[in-house]
Design a protein around this motif. Structure first.
Motif, PDB file in Angstrom:
ATOM      1  N   UNK A  78       0.873  -1.172   0.000  1.00 43.41           N
ATOM      2  CA  UNK A  78       0.000   0.000   0.000  1.00 43.41           C
ATOM      3  C   UNK A  78       0.912   1.224   0.000  1.00 43.41           C
ATOM      4  N   UNK A  79       0.734   2.085  -0.990  1.00 42.94           N
ATOM      5  CA  UNK A  79       1.628   3.236  -1.162  1.00 42.94           C
ATOM      6  C   UNK A  79       0.842   4.512  -1.383  1.00 42.94           C
ATOM      7  N   UNK A 134     -11.559   2.443   1.771  1.00 40.87           N
ATOM      8  CA  UNK A 134     -12.023   1.579   2.878  1.00 40.87           C
ATOM      9  C   UNK A 134     -12.213   0.131   2.417  1.00 40.87           C
ATOM     10  N   UNK A 135     -12.601  -0.038   1.175  1.00 37.37           N
ATOM     11  CA  UNK A 135     -12.851  -1.383   0.642  1.00 37.37           C
ATOM     12  C   UNK A 135     -11.552  -2.148   0.371  1.00 37.37           C
ATOM     13  N   UNK A 139      -7.726  -1.421   7.516  1.00 35.32           N
ATOM     14  CA  UNK A 139      -8.365  -0.320   8.243  1.00 35.32           C
ATOM     15  C   UNK A 139      -7.383   0.747   8.727  1.00 35.32           C
ATOM     16  N   UNK A 140      -6.252   0.319   9.316  1.00 33.84           N
ATOM     17  CA  UNK A 140      -5.305   1.308   9.853  1.00 33.84           C
ATOM     18  C   UNK A 140      -4.675   2.157   8.747  1.00 33.84           C
ATOM     19  N   UNK A 145      -4.632   7.252   5.313  1.00 33.43           N
ATOM     20  CA  UNK A 145      -4.795   7.894   4.006  1.00 33.43           C
ATOM     21  C   UNK A 145      -5.928   8.920   4.029  1.00 33.43           C
ATOM     22  N   UNK A 146      -7.004   8.590   4.715  1.00 31.79           N
ATOM     23  CA  UNK A 146      -8.182   9.450   4.700  1.00 31.79           C
ATOM     24  C   UNK A 146      -8.139  10.570   5.738  1.00 31.79           C
ATOM     25  N   UNK A 147      -7.180  10.524   6.647  1.00 33.09           N
ATOM     26  CA  UNK A 147      -7.056  11.549   7.673  1.00 33.09           C
ATOM     27  C   UNK A 147      -6.299  12.743   7.104  1.00 33.09           C
ATOM     28  N   UNK A 148      -7.025  13.813   6.835  1.00 29.15           N
ATOM     29  CA  UNK A 148      -6.401  14.994   6.232  1.00 29.15           C
ATOM     30  C   UNK A 148      -5.413  15.671   7.178  1.00 29.15           C
ATOM     31  N   UNK A 149      -5.465  15.349   8.450  1.00 30.45           N
ATOM     32  CA  UNK A 149      -4.557  15.944   9.441  1.00 30.45           C
ATOM     33  C   UNK A 149      -3.295  15.097   9.624  1.00 30.45           C
TER      34      UNK A 149
END
Length: 175
Positions: A78-79, A134-135, A139-140, A145-149
């Motif tokens: 995962x990159x 997410x699919x 999960x971690x 990736x989805x955490x903009x912070x």
């Protein structure tokens, strides 16, 4: 018998070599995936570069095929990557195209130790982006990736590394 320190050095050396091999396979896959992109009005004589962060690696070993004793090893990486295309003219580099996205890249390990690309997946853009991540991602890693912070993924650093690689390429041509 090797001392514990020698065993640890050998293990580190082997892991370092494996990571280098996977890193090269990832770079090759990203460049190959994006080399066919068609960007309007791009000049010929382009320089293609990429940079990436490995966010996670999942390895699994499959059952040997009939008549074989070796297990098929599969590695999913995962990159987050950046891919840029530059044109060099008049002593300067001009970025003519680029993109950055997370990706899932799956390889099978060859008997010679190399890696063969099995799958290269990127999320859809827009409203399906988060759902796709997410699919397909653990999960971690999806949360990261989805955490903009999140400060783990520095897209500006990836882009700067692409420019550095392009500059090094031009410098090597001059030598």
């Amino acid at each position: 018998f090797a001392t514990e320190q020698m065993r640890q050095q050998l293990q580190f050396s082997n892991q370092h070599t494996i990571v280098d091999e996977i890193d090269k396979a990832i770079s090759d896959a990203i460049l190959e995936k994006n080399a066919g992109d068609n960007f309007l009005d791009t000049p010929s004589g382009r320089i293609h570069v990429e940079s990436h962060y490995m966010l996670g690696i999942v390895s699994k070993s499959g059952t040997p095929l009939v008549g074989q004793t070796n297990h098929m090893e599969e590695i999913t990486v995962y990159v987050q990557y950046a891919y840029h295309r530059y044109h060099y003219s008049g002593g300067s580099l001009e970025r003519i195209a680029g993109r950055g996205t997370p990706a899932m890249i799956a390889f099978s390990k060859n008997s010679d130790g190399g890696y063969t690309l099995k799958e290269f997946w990127e999320p859809n853009e827009g409203s399906l982006y988060a759902e796709d991540i997410r699919k397909m991602f653990p999960e971690d890693i999806a949360d990261m990736v989805l955490n903009s912070e999140s400060d783990v993924i520095d897209t500006e650093a990836l882009e700067a590394k692409c420019l550095t690689k392009a500059q090094e390429y031009v410098s090597n041509l001059a030598n």
